[in-house]
Design an enzyme around this catalytic site. Structure first.
Site, PDB file in Angstrom:
ATOM      1  N   LYS A  78       2.464  -3.729   6.479  1.00 30.05           N
ATOM      2  CA  LYS A  78       2.538  -3.352   4.996  1.00 30.05           C
ATOM      3  C   LYS A  78       4.214  -3.849   5.794  1.00 30.05           C
ATOM      4  O   LYS A  78       5.051  -4.199   4.411  1.00 30.05           O
ATOM      5  CB  LYS A  78       1.579  -2.775   4.799  1.00 30.05           C
ATOM      6  N   SER A 136       0.595  -0.926   0.259  1.00 34.40           N
ATOM      7  CA  SER A 136       0.041   0.160  -0.039  1.00 34.40           C
ATOM      8  C   SER A 136       0.910   1.045   0.102  1.00 34.40           C
ATOM      9  O   SER A 136       1.767   1.057   0.626  1.00 34.40           O
ATOM     10  CB  SER A 136      -0.970   0.126   1.389  1.00 34.40           C
ATOM     11  N   TYR A 140      -1.815  -1.029  11.230  1.00 30.06           N
ATOM     12  CA  TYR A 140      -1.818  -1.500  10.227  1.00 30.06           C
ATOM     13  C   TYR A 140      -0.803  -0.443   8.793  1.00 30.06           C
ATOM     14  O   TYR A 140      -0.468  -1.690   8.230  1.00 30.06           O
ATOM     15  CB  TYR A 140      -2.725  -0.476   9.672  1.00 30.06           C
TER      16      TYR A 140
HETATM   17  P1  NAD Z   1     -11.043  -6.614   1.414  1.00 32.16           P
HETATM   18  O1  NAD Z   1     -11.256  -6.395   3.241  1.00 32.16           O
HETATM   19  O2  NAD Z   1     -12.621  -6.590   1.225  1.00 32.16           O
HETATM   20  O3  NAD Z   1     -10.541  -8.195   1.117  1.00 32.16           O
HETATM   21  C1  NAD Z   1      -9.695  -8.867   1.956  1.00 32.16           C
HETATM   22  C2  NAD Z   1      -9.962 -10.919   2.102  1.00 32.16           C
HETATM   23  O4  NAD Z   1      -9.310 -11.410   2.717  1.00 32.16           O
HETATM   24  C3  NAD Z   1     -11.358 -10.723   2.676  1.00 32.16           C
HETATM   25  O5  NAD Z   1     -11.903 -11.518   2.157  1.00 32.16           O
HETATM   26  C4  NAD Z   1     -10.860 -11.009   3.545  1.00 32.16           C
HETATM   27  O6  NAD Z   1     -12.451 -12.052   4.172  1.00 32.16           O
HETATM   28  C5  NAD Z   1      -9.847 -11.629   3.619  1.00 32.16           C
HETATM   29  N1  NAD Z   1      -9.194 -12.570   4.757  1.00 32.16           N
HETATM   30  C6  NAD Z   1      -8.596 -11.217   5.645  1.00 32.16           C
HETATM   31  N2  NAD Z   1      -7.866 -12.295   6.610  1.00 32.16           N
HETATM   32  C7  NAD Z   1      -7.886 -13.407   6.384  1.00 32.16           C
HETATM   33  C8  NAD Z   1      -6.875 -14.219   6.955  1.00 32.16           C
HETATM   34  N3  NAD Z   1      -6.833 -15.363   7.833  1.00 32.16           N
HETATM   35  N4  NAD Z   1      -7.201 -15.422   5.837  1.00 32.16           N
HETATM   36  C9  NAD Z   1      -8.084 -15.834   5.496  1.00 32.16           C
HETATM   37  N5  NAD Z   1      -8.498 -14.827   4.443  1.00 32.16           N
HETATM   38  C10 NAD Z   1      -8.473 -13.642   4.992  1.00 32.16           C
HETATM   39  O7  NAD Z   1      -9.687  -5.691   1.186  1.00 32.16           O
HETATM   40  P2  NAD Z   1      -9.299  -5.596  -0.581  1.00 32.16           P
HETATM   41  O8  NAD Z   1     -10.447  -3.422  -0.210  1.00 32.16           O
HETATM   42  O9  NAD Z   1      -9.675  -6.287  -1.218  1.00 32.16           O
HETATM   43  O10 NAD Z   1      -7.917  -5.396   0.066  1.00 32.16           O
HETATM   44  C11 NAD Z   1      -6.936  -6.326  -0.367  1.00 32.16           C
HETATM   45  C12 NAD Z   1      -6.064  -6.177  -0.108  1.00 32.16           C
HETATM   46  O11 NAD Z   1      -5.329  -4.902  -0.095  1.00 32.16           O
HETATM   47  C13 NAD Z   1      -5.521  -6.270   1.643  1.00 32.16           C
HETATM   48  O12 NAD Z   1      -4.135  -6.403   2.187  1.00 32.16           O
HETATM   49  C14 NAD Z   1      -5.221  -4.297   1.826  1.00 32.16           C
HETATM   50  O13 NAD Z   1      -4.942  -4.774   3.051  1.00 32.16           O
HETATM   51  C15 NAD Z   1      -4.657  -3.828   0.653  1.00 32.16           C
HETATM   52  N6  NAD Z   1      -4.923  -3.165   0.226  1.00 32.16           N
HETATM   53  C16 NAD Z   1      -5.737  -2.332  -0.327  1.00 32.16           C
HETATM   54  C17 NAD Z   1      -6.025  -1.086  -0.398  1.00 32.16           C
HETATM   55  C18 NAD Z   1      -7.732  -0.424  -0.456  1.00 32.16           C
HETATM   56  O14 NAD Z   1      -7.698   0.686   0.178  1.00 32.16           O
HETATM   57  N7  NAD Z   1      -9.092  -1.161  -0.133  1.00 32.16           N
HETATM   58  C19 NAD Z   1      -4.968   0.212  -0.471  1.00 32.16           C
HETATM   59  C20 NAD Z   1      -3.701  -1.032  -0.248  1.00 32.16           C
HETATM   60  C21 NAD Z   1      -4.037  -2.609   0.346  1.00 32.16           C
HETATM   61  C1  UD1 Z   2      -6.645   6.062   3.712  1.00 32.56           C
HETATM   62  C2  UD1 Z   2      -5.401   5.256   5.122  1.00 32.56           C
HETATM   63  C3  UD1 Z   2      -4.469   4.464   4.432  1.00 32.56           C
HETATM   64  C4  UD1 Z   2      -4.614   3.719   3.645  1.00 32.56           C
HETATM   65  C5  UD1 Z   2      -5.704   4.239   2.284  1.00 32.56           C
HETATM   66  C6  UD1 Z   2      -6.620   2.705   1.394  1.00 32.56           C
HETATM   67  C7  UD1 Z   2      -5.906   7.297   6.583  1.00 32.56           C
HETATM   68  C8  UD1 Z   2      -4.917   7.857   7.699  1.00 32.56           C
HETATM   69  N1  UD1 Z   2      -5.267   6.701   6.113  1.00 32.56           N
HETATM   70  O1  UD1 Z   2      -5.794   6.440   3.145  1.00 32.56           O
HETATM   71  O2  UD1 Z   2      -3.475   3.749   5.546  1.00 32.56           O
HETATM   72  O3  UD1 Z   2      -3.699   2.866   2.759  1.00 32.56           O
HETATM   73  O4  UD1 Z   2      -7.248   4.714   3.093  1.00 32.56           O
HETATM   74  O5  UD1 Z   2      -7.466   1.876   2.510  1.00 32.56           O
HETATM   75  O6  UD1 Z   2      -6.639   6.600   7.403  1.00 32.56           O
HETATM   76  N2  UD1 Z   2     -11.972  12.113   4.034  1.00 32.56           N
HETATM   77  C9  UD1 Z   2     -12.573  13.043   3.787  1.00 32.56           C
HETATM   78  N3  UD1 Z   2     -14.477  12.440   4.506  1.00 32.56           N
HETATM   79  C10 UD1 Z   2     -14.384  11.380   4.626  1.00 32.56           C
HETATM   80  C11 UD1 Z   2     -12.974  10.160   4.550  1.00 32.56           C
HETATM   81  C12 UD1 Z   2     -12.118  10.552   3.612  1.00 32.56           C
HETATM   82  O7  UD1 Z   2     -12.615  13.695   3.282  1.00 32.56           O
HETATM   83  O8  UD1 Z   2     -15.343  10.494   5.410  1.00 32.56           O
HETATM   84  C13 UD1 Z   2     -10.477  12.568   2.545  1.00 32.56           C
HETATM   85  C14 UD1 Z   2      -9.348  12.316   3.664  1.00 32.56           C
HETATM   86  O9  UD1 Z   2      -9.322  13.498   4.434  1.00 32.56           O
HETATM   87  C15 UD1 Z   2      -8.445  12.265   2.077  1.00 32.56           C
HETATM   88  C16 UD1 Z   2      -9.481  11.354   0.902  1.00 32.56           C
HETATM   89  O10 UD1 Z   2     -10.347  11.651   1.672  1.00 32.56           O
HETATM   90  O11 UD1 Z   2      -8.251  13.885   2.014  1.00 32.56           O
HETATM   91  C17 UD1 Z   2      -9.019  10.384   0.888  1.00 32.56           C
HETATM   92  O12 UD1 Z   2      -9.249   9.281   2.001  1.00 32.56           O
HETATM   93  P1  UD1 Z   2      -9.530   7.849   2.409  1.00 32.56           P
HETATM   94  O13 UD1 Z   2     -10.173   7.170   1.244  1.00 32.56           O
HETATM   95  O14 UD1 Z   2      -9.780   7.697   3.701  1.00 32.56           O
HETATM   96  O15 UD1 Z   2      -7.507   7.667   1.752  1.00 32.56           O
HETATM   97  P2  UD1 Z   2      -6.868   7.943   2.436  1.00 32.56           P
HETATM   98  O16 UD1 Z   2      -6.598   9.363   3.602  1.00 32.56           O
HETATM   99  O17 UD1 Z   2      -5.360   8.126   0.602  1.00 32.56           O
END
Ligand code: NAD
Ligand code: UD1
Length: 372
Positions: free
Chosen positions: A152, A124, A148
């Site tokens: 990572k 991430s 969190y």
């Molecule tokens: P998500 O929660 O929708 O998907 C994660 C999946 O992993 C879920 O289906 C959950 O049930 C499963 N899971 C969690 N722990 C588990 C375990 N111990 N054993 C088996 N299954 C397990 O999340 P996502 O948004 O699809 O994210 C996927 C990955 O990408 C995560 O590692 C997350 O940290 C990373 N990531 C997500 C974002 C984002 O904003 N969505 C941003 C950066 C990185």
């Molecule tokens: C957040 C997490 C980051 C994670 C990423 C994806 C924090 C501080 N950071 O990032 O670790 O990898 O999500 O899951 O939580 N905002 C609003 N109103 C809201 C929600 C968000 O104004 O209700 C704003 C935030 O201040 C930011 C932008 O929208 O400027 C995006 O926010 P968000 O979607 O939470 O993502 P990140 O902050 O980039």
């Protein structure tokens, strides 16, 4: 190629599983459904008329994971499974370290003993901490500001050390910026539990009438309009990045890292306005205090992925919000609720095969949202 996908029922995982199946790969999903439900995969199977093999199992169950990896002998693993809520990680750090770090260790042990050493890991942009050197390049110094993010960071370091210690490993860490959007069918998408932490799902729930207004966290940042700027990336572009990384790893060893972002930033107000246009309705908002830990602006330098993977994000903000709205409008309460242990693995797999053999009567999305 046979690809094992951990967390494949989740938001990014389900879109990637769909793309893998469409590209003809043999897909095995491992998920404990702690933040998802099998319905996403039933819909994936129906969309592409192919079924992944599914195991409901927790990565912390090391014996079972060992056995699955040994029996199925995947060519590569894409590792999405993890907990991802920043606030929750501050409240429950041990759960995050256990689930994310120990879960990954168990997976790596299982891969090692089965002789499968190709891995694509979901990292991430959170590993850039509060860096303000923009754009964020892969060589920007890493840091973490919460548990969190630290999981990572630790996992990235572990993977680098593993690849340095044993040159048979091929490992990619993909640093996602802000994944948003949904499949264009409106059948699969993000289904956050409780109040969404992230901006785009919150905006979508306001637009669909589930929440009153968006709280905009800060209106006095040194940005284009005073609100926070982020690099939003369409989940299907992200999914394609995983296939490009798998491809890259097939004839290389070592550890690699790529940003997956568009390189373009959008402000909170730009997102709200774009969403309102897509939904054809006002999205009310109010400016409130800044959220602790937020930076004013961040966006990726996506050049390394373009040059090395031949990958770049194709979809812009308008398409992200249109696809997100189609999913939200058709599934206002997300996937229908179901108890995570309603079915055993055999039943789940039968359901997937049945879904895959169902002829889709129309590409028009169905309205199946239920009340949660
Ligand atoms: P998500 O929660 O929708 O998907 C994660 C999946 O992993 C879920 O289906 C959950 O049930 C499963 N899971 C969690 N722990 C588990 C375990 N111990 N054993 C088996 N299954 C397990 O999340 P996502 O948004 O699809 O994210 C996927 C990955 O990408 C995560 O590692 C997350 O940290 C990373 N990531 C997500 C974002 C984002 O904003 N969505 C941003 C950066 C990185
Ligand atoms: C957040 C997490 C980051 C994670 C990423 C994806 C924090 C501080 N950071 O990032 O670790 O990898 O999500 O899951 O939580 N905002 C609003 N109103 C809201 C929600 C968000 O104004 O209700 C704003 C935030 O201040 C930011 C932008 O929208 O400027 C995006 O926010 P968000 O979607 O939470 O993502 P990140 O902050 O980039």
């Amino acid at each position: 190629m046979r690809v094992l996908v951990t967390g494949g029922a989740g938001y990014i995982g389900s879109h990637t599983v769909l793309l893998l199946l469409e590209e003809g790969h043999d897909v095995v999903v491992v998920d404990n459904f702690s933040n998802s439900s099998p319905e996403s995969l039933r819909r994936v199977a129906a969309l592409c008329s192919r079924a992944p093999r599914l195991y409901r199992v927790d990565l912390l169950e090391s014996e079972k994971i060992n056995q699955i990896v040994r029996d199925l002998a995947p060519d590569a693993v894409i590792h999405f499974a993890g907990l991802k809520a920043v606030g929750e990680s501050v409240a429950k750090p041990l759960s995050y370290y256990r689930n994310n770090v120990t879960g990954t260790l168990n997976l790596l042990d299982a891969m090692e003993s089965a002789g499968c050493r190709n891995l694509v890991f979901s990292s991430s942009a959170t590993v850039y901490g509060e860096s303000t050197e923009l754009p964020l390049v892969e060589t920007t110094q890493r840091s973490a500001t919460n548990p969190y993010g630290r999981t990572k960071l630790h996992i990235e370091e572990m993977l680098e050390e593993l690849a340095a210690a044993d040159e048979r490993w091929s490992i990619a860490a993909l640093r996602y910026f802000n994944p948003v959007g949904a499949h264009e069918s409106g059948r699969i998408g993000e289904d956050p539990q409780g109040i969404p932490n992230n901006l785009m799902p919150y905006v979508a729930q306001v637009a669909v009438g589930r929440r009153e207004q968006v709280n905009v966290f800060g209106g006095d940042y040194p940005t284009v309009d005073g609100t926070g700027v982020r690099d939003y990336i369409h989940v299907l572009d992200l999914a394609a990045g995983h296939l490009a990384a798998l491809d890259y790893l097939t004839d290389r060893t070592g550890s690699f890292v790529w940003n997956l972002g568009t390189g373009e930033g959008s402000s909170v107000l730009e997102v709200i306005q774009a969403f309102a246009r897509a939904a054809g309705k006002d999205v009310p908002y109010q400016i409130v205090d800044r959220r602790p830990g937020d930076v004013a602006e961040n966006y990726a330098d996506p050049v390394k992925a373009r040059l090395e993977l031949g990958w770049k994000a194709e979809r812009g903000l308008e398409q992200m919000v249109q696809d997100m709205w189609r999913w939200q409008e058709n599934n206002p309460y997300g996937f229908p609720e179901e108890a995570s242990d309603s079915y055993d693995n055999d039943e789940l797999n039968e359901q997937l095969l049945k879904a895959a053999s169902t002829v889709q009567s129309s590409s028009k999305p169905n309205n199946e949202g239920n009340q949660k």
